[in-house]
Design a protein around this motif. Structure first.
Motif, PDB file in Angstrom:
ATOM      1  N   ALA A   1      34.259  31.663  45.785  1.00 32.69           N
ATOM      2  CA  ALA A   1      34.136  33.124  45.812  1.00 32.69           C
ATOM      3  C   ALA A   1      34.412  33.655  47.212  1.00 32.69           C
ATOM      4  CB  ALA A   1      32.750  33.540  45.344  1.00 32.69           C
ATOM      5  N   LYS A   2      34.013  32.886  48.225  1.00 32.78           N
ATOM      6  CA  LYS A   2      34.242  33.320  49.602  1.00 32.78           C
ATOM      7  C   LYS A   2      35.743  33.347  49.920  1.00 32.78           C
ATOM      8  CE  LYS A   2      32.554  32.793  54.209  1.00 32.78           C
ATOM      9  NZ  LYS A   2      31.327  32.605  54.913  1.00 32.78           N
ATOM     10  N   THR A   3      36.485  32.366  49.405  1.00 35.88           N
ATOM     11  CA  THR A   3      37.933  32.336  49.603  1.00 35.88           C
ATOM     12  C   THR A   3      38.576  33.551  48.941  1.00 35.88           C
ATOM     13  OG1 THR A   3      37.822  29.919  49.502  1.00 35.88           O
ATOM     14  CG2 THR A   3      39.992  30.913  49.331  1.00 35.88           C
ATOM     15  N   ILE A   4      38.129  33.854  47.737  1.00 36.21           N
ATOM     16  CA  ILE A   4      38.680  35.000  47.013  1.00 36.21           C
ATOM     17  C   ILE A   4      38.308  36.304  47.711  1.00 36.21           C
ATOM     18  CG2 ILE A   4      38.572  36.263  44.824  1.00 36.21           C
ATOM     19  CD1 ILE A   4      38.256  33.540  43.455  1.00 36.21           C
ATOM     20  N   GLU A   5      37.119  36.348  48.275  1.00 39.42           N
ATOM     21  CA  GLU A   5      36.658  37.527  48.991  1.00 39.42           C
ATOM     22  C   GLU A   5      37.561  37.854  50.183  1.00 39.42           C
ATOM     23  OE1 GLU A   5      32.647  37.808  51.041  1.00 39.42           O
ATOM     24  OE2 GLU A   5      32.099  37.779  48.917  1.00 39.42           O
ATOM     25  N   ASN A   6      38.151  36.830  50.775  1.00 37.17           N
ATOM     26  CA  ASN A   6      38.992  37.017  51.962  1.00 37.17           C
ATOM     27  C   ASN A   6      40.411  37.460  51.637  1.00 37.17           C
ATOM     28  OD1 ASN A   6      36.889  36.337  53.680  1.00 37.17           O
ATOM     29  ND2 ASN A   6      37.385  34.159  53.603  1.00 37.17           N
ATOM     30  N   ILE A   7      40.748  37.573  50.351  1.00 38.72           N
ATOM     31  CA  ILE A   7      42.086  38.033  49.966  1.00 38.72           C
ATOM     32  C   ILE A   7      42.196  39.521  50.281  1.00 38.72           C
ATOM     33  CG2 ILE A   7      43.661  38.417  48.035  1.00 38.72           C
ATOM     34  CD1 ILE A   7      42.504  35.916  46.726  1.00 38.72           C
ATOM     35  N   GLU A   8      43.239  39.887  50.998  1.00 42.11           N
ATOM     36  CA  GLU A   8      43.429  41.282  51.392  1.00 42.11           C
ATOM     37  C   GLU A   8      44.461  41.963  50.496  1.00 42.11           C
ATOM     38  OE1 GLU A   8      44.191  41.834  55.546  1.00 42.11           O
ATOM     39  OE2 GLU A   8      42.705  40.317  56.099  1.00 42.11           O
ATOM     40  N   TYR A   9      44.078  43.111  49.961  1.00 43.70           N
ATOM     41  CA  TYR A   9      44.971  43.945  49.156  1.00 43.70           C
ATOM     42  C   TYR A   9      44.349  45.333  49.052  1.00 43.70           C
ATOM     43  CZ  TYR A   9      41.691  43.402  45.297  1.00 43.70           C
ATOM     44  OH  TYR A   9      40.565  43.433  44.523  1.00 43.70           O
ATOM     45  N   ASN A  10      45.144  46.305  48.644  1.00 45.17           N
ATOM     46  CA  ASN A  10      44.641  47.663  48.449  1.00 45.17           C
ATOM     47  C   ASN A  10      44.045  47.758  47.053  1.00 45.17           C
ATOM     48  OD1 ASN A  10      45.494  48.548  50.962  1.00 45.17           O
ATOM     49  ND2 ASN A  10      47.519  49.127  50.197  1.00 45.17           N
ATOM     50  N   ASP A  11      42.750  47.972  46.991  1.00 51.13           N
ATOM     51  CA  ASP A  11      42.056  48.036  45.712  1.00 51.13           C
ATOM     52  C   ASP A  11      41.836  49.502  45.343  1.00 51.13           C
ATOM     53  OD1 ASP A  11      40.743  47.358  43.421  1.00 51.13           O
ATOM     54  OD2 ASP A  11      38.911  46.660  44.410  1.00 51.13           O
ATOM     55  N   TYR A  12      42.542  49.962  44.306  1.00 51.57           N
ATOM     56  CA  TYR A  12      42.408  51.347  43.847  1.00 51.57           C
ATOM     57  C   TYR A  12      41.444  51.381  42.667  1.00 51.57           C
ATOM     58  CZ  TYR A  12      46.598  52.168  46.601  1.00 51.57           C
ATOM     59  OH  TYR A  12      47.506  52.252  47.626  1.00 51.57           O
ATOM     60  N   ALA A  13      40.440  52.218  42.775  1.00 56.37           N
ATOM     61  CA  ALA A  13      39.500  52.417  41.683  1.00 56.37           C
ATOM     62  C   ALA A  13      39.946  53.630  40.878  1.00 56.37           C
ATOM     63  CB  ALA A  13      38.105  52.627  42.227  1.00 56.37           C
ATOM     64  N   LEU A  14      39.496  53.687  39.653  1.00 56.33           N
ATOM     65  CA  LEU A  14      39.822  54.841  38.833  1.00 56.33           C
ATOM     66  C   LEU A  14      39.027  56.060  39.294  1.00 56.33           C
ATOM     67  CD1 LEU A  14      39.941  53.328  35.249  1.00 56.33           C
ATOM     68  CD2 LEU A  14      41.846  54.288  36.534  1.00 56.33           C
ATOM     69  N   SER A  15      39.671  57.207  39.261  1.00 54.50           N
ATOM     70  CA  SER A  15      38.986  58.463  39.563  1.00 54.50           C
ATOM     71  C   SER A  15      38.062  58.794  38.386  1.00 54.50           C
ATOM     72  CB  SER A  15      40.021  59.569  39.755  1.00 54.50           C
ATOM     73  OG  SER A  15      40.724  59.788  38.539  1.00 54.50           O
ATOM     74  N   PRO A  16      37.172  59.772  38.556  1.00 49.27           N
ATOM     75  CA  PRO A  16      36.320  60.164  37.417  1.00 49.27           C
ATOM     76  C   PRO A  16      37.145  60.588  36.196  1.00 49.27           C
ATOM     77  CG  PRO A  16      35.454  61.093  39.441  1.00 49.27           C
ATOM     78  CD  PRO A  16      36.767  60.453  39.785  1.00 49.27           C
ATOM     79  N   GLU A  17      38.262  61.275  36.436  1.00 54.42           N
ATOM     80  CA  GLU A  17      39.146  61.658  35.331  1.00 54.42           C
ATOM     81  C   GLU A  17      39.766  60.423  34.688  1.00 54.42           C
ATOM     82  OE1 GLU A  17      39.610  62.938  38.503  1.00 54.42           O
ATOM     83  OE2 GLU A  17      38.609  64.856  38.157  1.00 54.42           O
ATOM     84  N   GLY A  18      40.116  59.440  35.519  1.00 52.70           N
ATOM     85  CA  GLY A  18      40.675  58.187  35.011  1.00 52.70           C
ATOM     86  C   GLY A  18      39.661  57.414  34.191  1.00 52.70           C
ATOM     87  N   GLU A  19      38.412  57.413  34.655  1.00 54.32           N
ATOM     88  CA  GLU A  19      37.334  56.750  33.900  1.00 54.32           C
ATOM     89  C   GLU A  19      37.195  57.394  32.516  1.00 54.32           C
ATOM     90  OE1 GLU A  19      35.316  54.150  34.473  1.00 54.32           O
ATOM     91  OE2 GLU A  19      36.117  53.718  36.468  1.00 54.32           O
ATOM     92  N   ASN A  20      37.260  58.722  32.477  1.00 52.57           N
ATOM     93  CA  ASN A  20      37.168  59.422  31.195  1.00 52.57           C
ATOM     94  C   ASN A  20      38.362  59.115  30.303  1.00 52.57           C
ATOM     95  OD1 ASN A  20      34.734  60.606  31.880  1.00 52.57           O
ATOM     96  ND2 ASN A  20      35.701  62.462  32.686  1.00 52.57           N
ATOM     97  N   ALA A  21      39.538  58.955  30.895  1.00 52.79           N
ATOM     98  CA  ALA A  21      40.752  58.703  30.121  1.00 52.79           C
ATOM     99  C   ALA A  21      40.759  57.298  29.513  1.00 52.79           C
ATOM    100  CB  ALA A  21      41.983  58.894  31.001  1.00 52.79           C
TER     101      ALA A  21
END
Length: 175
Positions: A42-62
């Protein structure tokens, strides 16, 4: 004279055989260290760098009705903690999941960018499954596949957000 040469020969044989045992232990220790470093934690995976986009509230509703998206988000959160059970499981179950994932896409999100991101998620899911289930795949290739999975899902979320934002701006009428 003969006794001295025989004794010298026996000493050389004993000395050389002792040297081989040291090499075997070093090789064994190296193999053990290699096997331990081959495990992805898990620590190795934690060190992976990338841009993590979360859903907006509208996206969550969609996507609230899109059950397979919710399930994939959950499985990716497990993957971030080092749980590979979903991704290195049976390929037929994964293909069934992918078909349901594609078919449950909400009508409001069926645009070319979102559909193409779905295809990329499908491809990376299958590639990650192959890289985790095959024994001869190197650790670095497995890590790259894990990163690709994170990036593909993140980009899918980004496209959903972007589509909903565009729809919102299209509704605004100029005065």
């Amino acid at each position: 004279m003969k006794i001295t040469s025989v004794l010298l020969g026996v000493c050389c044989v004993i000395f050389m055989s002792c040297g081989e045992e040291k090499n075997n232990t070093v090789e064994t220790e190296t193999k053990d260290a290699t096997e331990q470093s081959a495990r992805i934690s898990a620590k190795t995976i934690e060190n992976i760098e990338y841009n993590d986009y979360a859903l907006s509230p509208e996206g969550e509703n969609a996507v609230v009705t899109w059950e397979k998206h919710q399930e994939l988000a959950t499985q990716i959160s497990y993957l971030k903690r080092g749980d590979f059970s979903f991704f290195n499981g049976d390929k037929e179950q994964l293909k069934k999941f992918i078909e349901e994932f594609k078919s449950q896409l909400p009508e409001g999100l069926k645009t070319n960018p979102v559909v193409s991101r779905n295809a990329i998620v499908e491809t990376t899911l299958l590639k990650l499954n192959e890289n985790l289930t095959l024994d001869n795949i190197e650790r670095t290739a497995q890590l790259v596949s894990i990163k690709e999975m994170f990036v593909a899902f993140s980009n899918l979320n980004y496209q959903i957000n972007k589509k909903l934002e565009r729809d919102m701006y299209d509704k605004i009428q100029p005065e």
